[in-house]
Write a protein that holds these residues in place. Structure first.
Motif, PDB file in Angstrom:
ATOM      1  N   LEU A 101      29.263  42.507  -1.243  1.00 22.13           N
ATOM      2  CA  LEU A 101      28.340  41.762  -0.328  1.00 22.13           C
ATOM      3  C   LEU A 101      26.555  41.082  -0.559  1.00 22.13           C
ATOM      4  CD1 LEU A 101      29.751  38.449   1.107  1.00 22.13           C
ATOM      5  CD2 LEU A 101      28.969  40.069   3.151  1.00 22.13           C
ATOM      6  N   GLU A 119      38.240  39.726   1.614  1.00 20.56           N
ATOM      7  CA  GLU A 119      37.806  39.020  -0.119  1.00 20.56           C
ATOM      8  C   GLU A 119      39.024  39.709  -0.190  1.00 20.56           C
ATOM      9  OE1 GLU A 119      33.210  39.382   0.425  1.00 20.56           O
ATOM     10  OE2 GLU A 119      34.356  40.813  -0.559  1.00 20.56           O
ATOM     11  N   TYR A 120      39.333  38.810  -1.931  1.00 22.07           N
ATOM     12  CA  TYR A 120      40.684  39.702  -2.155  1.00 22.07           C
ATOM     13  C   TYR A 120      39.639  40.363  -3.970  1.00 22.07           C
ATOM     14  CZ  TYR A 120      43.029  37.014   1.249  1.00 22.07           C
ATOM     15  OH  TYR A 120      43.384  37.209   2.336  1.00 22.07           O
ATOM     16  N   TYR A 121      40.562  41.496  -4.761  1.00 22.41           N
ATOM     17  CA  TYR A 121      40.192  41.725  -5.857  1.00 22.41           C
ATOM     18  C   TYR A 121      41.261  41.697  -6.214  1.00 22.41           C
ATOM     19  CZ  TYR A 121      35.538  42.193  -3.391  1.00 22.41           C
ATOM     20  OH  TYR A 121      33.748  42.113  -2.963  1.00 22.41           O
ATOM     21  N   MET A 131      36.251  40.240  -8.366  1.00 21.32           N
ATOM     22  CA  MET A 131      36.746  39.523  -6.889  1.00 21.32           C
ATOM     23  C   MET A 131      37.782  38.341  -7.707  1.00 21.32           C
ATOM     24  SD  MET A 131      34.611  37.325  -4.511  1.00 21.32           S
ATOM     25  CE  MET A 131      34.996  37.105  -3.409  1.00 21.32           C
ATOM     26  N   THR A 133      40.101  34.577  -6.026  1.00 29.27           N
ATOM     27  CA  THR A 133      40.164  33.709  -5.189  1.00 29.27           C
ATOM     28  C   THR A 133      41.635  33.774  -4.926  1.00 29.27           C
ATOM     29  OG1 THR A 133      40.574  31.810  -6.196  1.00 29.27           O
ATOM     30  CG2 THR A 133      38.588  32.307  -5.432  1.00 29.27           C
TER      31      THR A 133
END
Ligand code: 5GP
Length: 253
Positions: A101, A119-121, A131, A133
């Motif tokens: 980040l 957050e999504y990875y 990463m 969305t």
């Protein structure tokens, strides 16, 4: 001893077929890897510490009604877990800016965030876990909108629990990564916290000194990783206060 069927081997753990249908045995290795396995080392005792620490966190979560895959610890390096279908996402929750980040957005490490950021990875080693969305997740069918609501709620509950537990022993939970699994029960499915929760997957800083007590010690060559994890385990009462870092057995003359 009967040979067991290996289901999957990852960088830090091995999954074997469990003793009953719907179960697996999760074995914690001593291997430490970073930067998508470009940096590798064997850290004696890491697997033993992570097995105990993940047991501690998962048991605590189960006790407050956050479902996890954890059933029981079997021995020093193994635990019995529920077999589930892992959603191919790494779910990261951040309370303080650090790591990727800070790098990506130029925010100074240590900046306290005004609200937790989730957050999504996409879990794919070949792509370096990019990463993504919620739009990507929906478009590629990795999880439904209902799943995403449940994942967000699980992630924030884990964050509240872990932040409190760590702050009580003078450690700041900077960020962490969890993985979520689907458990099928007839026509129904339930989402549960899977994989592990340990200093391998969290950033933990001493609340007073800021000393790092997590895998960044290895990533950034800051000292002995087993010592850092042993300190976390000691503070949480997972290991006796006066125990030495776990190392290989040594011969005594
Ligand atoms: P960052 O995105 O800053 O590199 O990592 C955020 C948090 O998620 C850190 O606590 C880091 O340890 C954890 N994390 C991110 N990716 C991985 C991964 O592939 N494996 C593990 N064990 N932890 C990860």
């Amino acid at each position: 001893m009967a040979r067991r069927k290996k289901i999957y081997e990852g960088k830090a753990k091995i999954l074997y077929e469990g003793p009953e249908p719907g179960t697996l045995v999760q074995y914690f290795k001593d291997d430490a890897t970073a930067f998508n396995a470009q940096k590798k080392e064997v850290v004696d005792g890491k697997g033993v510490l992570n097995n105990r620490l993940s047991e501690f966190f998962m048991t605590g979560l189960n006790n407050i009604g956050v479902p996890t895959h954890f059933i029981k610890r079997l021995n020093m390096r193994e635990q019995l877990v529920r077999s589930c279908e892992i959603i191919p996402l790494e779910v990261v929750v951040r309370n303080v800016a650090a790591g990727s980040l800070s790098k990506r957005l130029g925010i100074e490490e240590g900046t306290v965030l005004t609200r937790p950021i989730v957050e999504y990875y996409y879990k794919d080693d070949k792509l370096g876990d990019p990463m993504v969305t919620e739009e990507h997740i929906a478009a590629f069918g990795w999880a439904s909108q209902q799943d995403m609501d449940d994942i967000l709620s699980l992630a924030l509950r884990v964050n509240d629990f872990m932040s409190g537990v760590m702050m009580a022993v003078g450690i700041r939970l900077v960020d962490f990564k969890i993985e979520i699994g689907r458990l099928y029960d007839g026509d129904y499915q339930r989402l549960i916290v899977a994989d592990e929760i340990s200093p391998d997957s969290c950033r933990l800083w001493d609340a007073e000194s800021g000393q790092k007590l997590d895998k960044d010690v290895f990533r950034r060559d800051l000292g002995d990783l087993a010592d850092a994890y042993t300190e976390v385990a000691r503070r949480l009462g997972v290991m006796p206060k006066n125990s030495q870092p776990i190392t290989k057995p040594t011969l005594i003359n």
